[in-house]
Design a protein around this motif. Structure first.
Motif, PDB file in Angstrom:
ATOM      1  N   ALA A 200      20.630  64.163 -27.620  1.00  0.00           N
ATOM      2  CA  ALA A 200      21.161  63.192 -27.087  1.00  0.00           C
ATOM      3  C   ALA A 200      22.924  63.334 -27.222  1.00  0.00           C
ATOM      4  O   ALA A 200      23.084  64.101 -28.186  1.00  0.00           O
ATOM      5  N   GLY A 201      23.536  63.534 -25.571  1.00  0.00           N
ATOM      6  CA  GLY A 201      25.224  63.884 -25.893  1.00  0.00           C
ATOM      7  C   GLY A 201      25.375  64.868 -24.520  1.00  0.00           C
ATOM      8  O   GLY A 201      25.621  64.180 -23.673  1.00  0.00           O
ATOM      9  N   SER A 202      26.533  65.119 -24.601  1.00  0.00           N
ATOM     10  CA  SER A 202      27.081  65.710 -23.846  1.00  0.00           C
ATOM     11  C   SER A 202      27.227  67.590 -23.702  1.00  0.00           C
ATOM     12  O   SER A 202      26.342  68.002 -24.850  1.00  0.00           O
ATOM     13  N   VAL A 203      27.437  68.028 -22.648  1.00  0.00           N
ATOM     14  CA  VAL A 203      27.124  69.460 -22.832  1.00  0.00           C
ATOM     15  C   VAL A 203      28.057  70.314 -24.334  1.00  0.00           C
ATOM     16  O   VAL A 203      27.182  71.297 -24.679  1.00  0.00           O
ATOM     17  N   ASP A 204      29.052  69.528 -24.013  1.00  0.00           N
ATOM     18  CA  ASP A 204      29.820  70.092 -24.802  1.00  0.00           C
ATOM     19  C   ASP A 204      28.658  70.131 -26.332  1.00  0.00           C
ATOM     20  O   ASP A 204      29.221  70.973 -26.941  1.00  0.00           O
ATOM     21  N   ASP A 205      28.302  69.116 -26.513  1.00  0.00           N
ATOM     22  CA  ASP A 205      26.958  69.060 -27.661  1.00  0.00           C
ATOM     23  C   ASP A 205      26.533  70.551 -28.013  1.00  0.00           C
ATOM     24  O   ASP A 205      25.901  70.564 -28.952  1.00  0.00           O
TER      25      ASP A 205
ATOM     26  N   GLY B 228      20.940  66.241 -20.925  1.00  0.00           N
ATOM     27  CA  GLY B 228      21.984  64.838 -21.356  1.00  0.00           C
ATOM     28  C   GLY B 228      20.966  63.997 -22.444  1.00  0.00           C
ATOM     29  O   GLY B 228      21.715  63.825 -23.270  1.00  0.00           O
ATOM     30  N   ARG B 229      19.572  64.042 -22.795  1.00  0.00           N
ATOM     31  CA  ARG B 229      18.968  63.768 -23.409  1.00  0.00           C
ATOM     32  C   ARG B 229      17.810  65.206 -24.324  1.00  0.00           C
ATOM     33  O   ARG B 229      17.563  64.415 -25.649  1.00  0.00           O
ATOM     34  N   MET B 230      17.683  65.699 -23.578  1.00  0.00           N
ATOM     35  CA  MET B 230      15.812  67.062 -23.460  1.00  0.00           C
ATOM     36  C   MET B 230      16.865  68.438 -23.325  1.00  0.00           C
ATOM     37  O   MET B 230      17.231  68.813 -22.143  1.00  0.00           O
ATOM     38  N   LEU B 231      16.882  69.515 -24.092  1.00  0.00           N
ATOM     39  CA  LEU B 231      16.556  70.115 -23.994  1.00  0.00           C
ATOM     40  C   LEU B 231      16.203  71.066 -23.698  1.00  0.00           C
ATOM     41  O   LEU B 231      14.768  71.350 -25.325  1.00  0.00           O
ATOM     42  N   THR B 232      15.602  72.079 -23.061  1.00  0.00           N
ATOM     43  CA  THR B 232      14.451  72.737 -22.516  1.00  0.00           C
ATOM     44  C   THR B 232      15.229  74.408 -22.856  1.00  0.00           C
ATOM     45  O   THR B 232      15.501  74.486 -22.248  1.00  0.00           O
ATOM     46  N   VAL B 233      14.680  75.074 -23.403  1.00  0.00           N
ATOM     47  CA  VAL B 233      13.845  76.841 -22.947  1.00  0.00           C
ATOM     48  C   VAL B 233      13.205  77.300 -22.536  1.00  0.00           C
ATOM     49  O   VAL B 233      11.578  76.598 -23.809  1.00  0.00           O
TER      50      VAL B 233
END
Length: 304
Positions: free
Chosen positions: A143-148, A124-129
Motif C-alpha cells: 500500500a502506498g503511492s507510486v513513489d513508494d 495502490g495496494r498490490m504490486l504484480t510482476v
C-alpha cells in the motif's frame, strides 16, 4: 553470451546490481566526451561553475513539469550494452509503454528484442510482476503511492527500472541532489521536435538528455554511461508518444492472471543494517521454493 534483463526474470527475485537508492537510475547520461579540439559552449565557464545556470534552468523546468503531472503515458524505445567476458559490447533492446496515474497506480508493459513480454502493475495496494513467456507472476501487498512502489522496486527488490526517477514526484530534488556537473551543449534542430541538449555527471554516471523546447518540456532522448562499471556500458532511450492527460481506467492497474498462470515467490533483499536480525527476506507466495532459471532448465542462450 551475456545478456542483462532489466525488469523481471523467471524467478522474479531481484539480483541485479544498482548502487545506493535510485542512484544508478539517475535518468540521464552521456555518450562520451567531445572529440579532441571540439569545445562545448560554456566549457570555459564550467571550470569555475560545474553546474551551468542555463542548463540547470532547462533541467529544472522539465523535472518540475513531469513531477507535477497527475498522470502521463509514454513509450520508451530503449537499448543497453552488455559487456562480454572478452570486453566486447553487445546491444539489446526493449520497448516499454509506461502509464502512470499518481492517484491510481502504475503500469509498465515491456517487450524485449527477444520477443519476451513482461508486465509490472501497481494499483495502490498490490504490486504484480508478470512474465508472459514463463506464464508466472509474483505479487506483494504494498500500500502506498507510486513513489513508494518505485523505491520498493529499486531499493528492496533490486529491480533495475530504467529512468526510474522520471516516475517519482520528487524528481526535481532527486536530480539536484545527485548532480555534480551540468552543461548546456546546444539547441538541436535534428530531433523530431527542437530540443535543448544537456550533458552532465553524477557520482556514478555520465548523462545526456534532450528536452523539448516548447510548452511541454518533456525528455525526448536520454543516454546514460555507467562509468563505474567495467567497460562503461551505456543505456539509451528514445521517448515518444507522450500524453499528459490520457484517459486511464482504474482497471488498467489491476491484474487478472491468465489461464494457467503460476504464482511464485517474490523476495526482497535484506538491507545490510538489518542483516543480523532474524526475519523473512520478503513476502512469499503459496509456492514453498522460488524457482530459478537453473532449476527451470533455462541454461542455454544469453545470460540476462
Amino acid at each position: 553470451m551475456k545478456r542483462l534483463m532489466w525488469l523481471s526474470w523467471s524467478a522474479l527475485c531481484a539480483s541485479l546490481m544498482l548502487g545506493p537508492a535510485l542512484g544508478a537510475e539517475t535518468p540521464l547520461a552521456t555518450d562520451g566526451p567531445p572529440r579532441s579540439g571540439q569545445a562545448i559552449p560554456g566549457q570555459a565557464a564550467q571550470e569555475s561553475a560545474p553546474v551551468d545556470a542555463r542548463a540547470m534552468a532547462v533541467l529544472k523546468r522539465m523535472a518540475e513539469y513531469l513531477a507535477q503531472a497527475p498522470r502521463f503515458r509514454v513509450t520508451m524505445r530503449t537499448a543497453y550494452d552488455v559487456v562480454q567476458d572478452s570486453g566486447e559490447k553487445i546491444e539489446f533492446g526493449e520497448r516499454r509503454m509506461v502509464t502512470l496515474s499518481r492517484s491510481d497506480g502504475l503500469r509498465v508493459e515491456v517487450q524485449g528484442s527477444d520477443e519476451q513480454r513482461r508486465l509490472v502493475v501497481f494499483d495502490g495496494r498490490m504490486l504484480t510482476v508478470f512474465d508472459a513467456g514463463e506464464n508466472v507472476y509474483a505479487q506483494v501487498e504494498k500500500a502506498g503511492s507510486v513513489d513508494d512502489v518505485v523505491r520498493y522496486l529499486v531499493q528492496d527488490l533490486q529491480v533495475r527500472v530504467p529512468l526510474a526517477l522520471l516516475l517519482v514526484s520528487t524528481l526535481p530534488a532527486e536530480l539536484e541532489q545527485r548532480l555534480t556537473s551540468l552543461d548546456y551543449v546546444e539547441r538541436d534542430a535534428l530531433t523530431a521536435t527542437p530540443t535543448d541538449h544537456l550533458a552532465g555527471q553524477t557520482a556514478d554516471v555520465d548523462f545526456q538528455v534532450w528536452i523539448a523546447t516548447g510548452d511541454e518540456p518533456l525528455p525526448q532522448r536520454v543516454v546514460i554511461t555507467y562509468k563505474m562499471d567495467e567497460g562503461e556500458p551505456q543505456f539509451r532511450a528514445e521517448l515518444s508518444d507522450w500524453s499528459l492527460n490520457p484517459e486511464v481506467s482504474p482497471a488498467r492497474f489491476t491484474f487478472e492472471p491468465p489461464q494457467g498462470a503460476e504464482r511464485i515467490a517474490m523476495l526482497a533483499r535484506i538491507r545490510r543494517a538489518e542483516a543480523d536480525k532474524p526475519q523473512n527476506v520478503g513476502p512469499q507466495s503459496t509456492k514453498e521454493t522460488p524457482r530459478t532459471p537453473e532449476a527451470s532448465g533455462s541454461t542455454g542462450g544469453p545470460s540476462k
